[in-house]
Design an enzyme around this catalytic site. Structure first.
Site, PDB file in Angstrom:
ATOM      1  CG  PHE A 139      -1.732   1.102   1.560  1.00  0.00           C
ATOM      2  CD1 PHE A 139      -3.023   1.173   1.049  1.00  0.00           C
ATOM      3  CD2 PHE A 139      -1.302   2.119   2.407  1.00  0.00           C
ATOM      4  CE1 PHE A 139      -3.863   2.235   1.358  1.00  0.00           C
ATOM      5  CE2 PHE A 139      -2.133   3.188   2.725  1.00  0.00           C
ATOM      6  CZ  PHE A 139      -3.420   3.236   2.196  1.00  0.00           C
ATOM      7  CB  ALA A 176       2.017  13.129   1.454  1.00  0.00           C
ATOM      8  N   GLY A 236      20.304  -7.085  32.754  1.00  0.00           N
ATOM      9  CA  GLY A 236      21.318  -7.009  31.690  1.00  0.00           C
ATOM     10  C   GLY A 236      21.003  -7.877  30.490  1.00  0.00           C
ATOM     11  CD  GLU A 242      -1.155  -0.390   9.285  1.00  0.00           C
ATOM     12  OE1 GLU A 242      -2.313  -0.416   9.701  1.00  0.00           O
ATOM     13  OE2 GLU A 242      -0.564  -1.382   8.815  1.00  0.00           O
TER      14      GLU A 242
END
Ligand SMILES: Cc1cc2nc3c(=O)[nH]c(=O)nc-3n(C[C@H](O)[C@H](O)[C@H](O)COP(=O)(O)OP(=O)(O)OC[C@H]3O[C@@H](n4cnc5c(N)ncnc54)[C@H](O)[C@@H]3O)c2cc1C
Length: 386
Positions: free
Chosen positions: A123, A130, A340, A363
């Site tokens: 996507f 932007a 640790g 997202e």
């Protein structure tokens, strides 16, 4: 609200749990070292249908509803987050747009191959100009005959290196601002498409994020996804849809960290007794548990509301925001409980600590989720006032 799962989904969930525990965990260190998900894990994921969770049965997928999907994502969250991101981005933002807004021809063409994992989805919204202001795109798409010519670039795109099919948002009408943005289904072999820099990241090894370049890229008109001018609104819907899934993955990671903490606190002795007997450590464990239970309620509530087709803008943002913040807090407490060794790469805790950080950014950042929540509160107030 009913969060119960069918026998079929319980069976799948159990298989995913086993796969994650026995197969993916065994190669987590290898993924860290090589920055690659082993082919065997990808093939097993394909066989289990993990690439097909969001795709309707008629296109070869499992077509899970949101509660079911969250149950699977919760299990996936219990292992290497780079692997989980590859599956999550494909199954969520990489696929959902085509499922929700695609024409029947587009679904027939893309979804069956995406369901098997033969084609990986991505996507591509974000650009250098932007980020949070996602409507401020510079990528343009100009119609010429039966094609759109796309010029511009994207960055930080998850799955970019491995993906075959991208949902790309571009400006078709510069006069109309966000209403002038259109989505396109782009194949990696389209003329004018190229990959840019592959990012070196803080975490999420095995999940590859890269730049995309479009240089007079030709996209056939039949690859417009949804209505022209609806690209931005649809992108926001896809992102909102993914928020419950991300919250579920974060939930799984927190649960895994609690399991590590309990086991370690039981074994590790200081001052002649297991640190589990020290009240300060118990308080930390209680805080982790409290946050996990709250996150679980928020996640499955929004998933159930989604399945009931209720408006979930506020609830999804709350689950995403809370899940990301809690994952970071739990990872921090987990490092503390381990002392640790929690800081050492030989042990998985530091990996979760690094991988948790991105969940507050991608997202939609935590700040943007707060803006969405406040926006919804104001909207509700105005509605009440008439
Ligand atoms: C590993 C990774 C994977 C990603 N995967 C994808 C992907 O697959 N597809 C995709 O399209 N994008 C992806 N992104 C992009 C991601 O969605 C953006 O990075 C994110 O939306 C933030 O945008 P930005 O980085 O430009 O930060 P900016 O928007 O520049 O934000 C900088 C800071 O300002 C704050 N800020 C900005 N505006 C506001 C405001 N109005 N109110 C309050 N605070 C504000 C932000 O919260 C942040 O703290 C990915 C990013 C990363 C790091």
């Amino acid at each position: 609200m009913d969060f119960s799962l069918s026998e079929e989904i319980e069976f799948l969930r159990e298989n995913v749990r086993k796969f994650v525990k026995e197969e993916v965990e065994a190669v987590a260190m290898e993924i860290e070292e090589n920055n690659e998900i082993p082919e065997k894990i990808i093939e097993q994921s394909k066989e289990m249908g993990l690439f097909s969770l969001s795709i309707p049965e008629e296109y070869g997928g499992l077509g899970l509803d949101m509660v079911d999907k969250c149950a699977i994502f919760e299990e996936l969250g219990k292992t290497h987050n780079g692997f989980t991101t590859l599956i999550g981005a494909h199954t969520g933002i990489g696929t959902v747009g085509i499922v929700e807004f695609g024409t029947d021809e587009q679904k027939q063409k893309y979804l069956p191959k995406m369901a098997t994992g033969e084609w990986i989805g991505a996507f591509a919204l974000t650009e250098p100009s932007a980020g949070s202001n996602a409507a401020n795109l510079k990528t343009t798409a100009v119609k010429k005959g039966d094609k759109y010519i796309i010029n511009g670039s994207k960055h930080y795109i998850t799955n970019a290196v491995d993906a075959d099919v991208f949902t790309v948002m571009a400006i078709t009408d510069p006069e109309k601002g966000a209403k002038g943005i259109t989505s396109f289904i782009v194949e990696k072999d389209f003329p004018g498409f190229s990959l840019g820099k592959v990012e070196e990241k803080m975490g999420l090894r095995g999940s590859h994020s890269a730049e995309l370049f479009f240089d007079d890229m030709e996209v056939p008109v039949e690859n417009v996804l949804g209505e022209e001018g609806q690209g931005y609104v649809n992108a926001l819907k896809v992102l909102a849809n993914g928020r419950a899934g991300l919250a579920a993955r974060n939930l799984g990671s927190c649960e895994k960290l609690l399991e590590h903490c309990l086991n370690y606190a039981k074994e590790r002795e200081q001052f002649g007794k297991p640190i589990l007997d020290i009240q300060t450590i118990q308080n930390m464990l209680a805080d982790i548990s409290l946050q996990i239970e709250t996150l679980k309620s928020l996640t499955y509530r929004v998933a159930w509301m989604t399945d009931q087709k209720q408006r979930v803008v506020k609830e999804a943002a709350i689950a995403k925001l809370y899940g990301s913040e809690v994952y970071n807090k739990v990872a921090d407490l987990a490092v503390q409980i381990h002392g640790g060794i929690g800081y050492m790469k030989d042990y998985p805790i530091e990996r979760y600590y690094r991988d948790a950080r991105i969940t507050k950014i991608y997202e939609g950042t935590s700040e943007i989720q707060r803006n969405i929540i406040a926006g919804e509160l104001i909207r509700e107030l105005k509605r009440k006032e008439g």
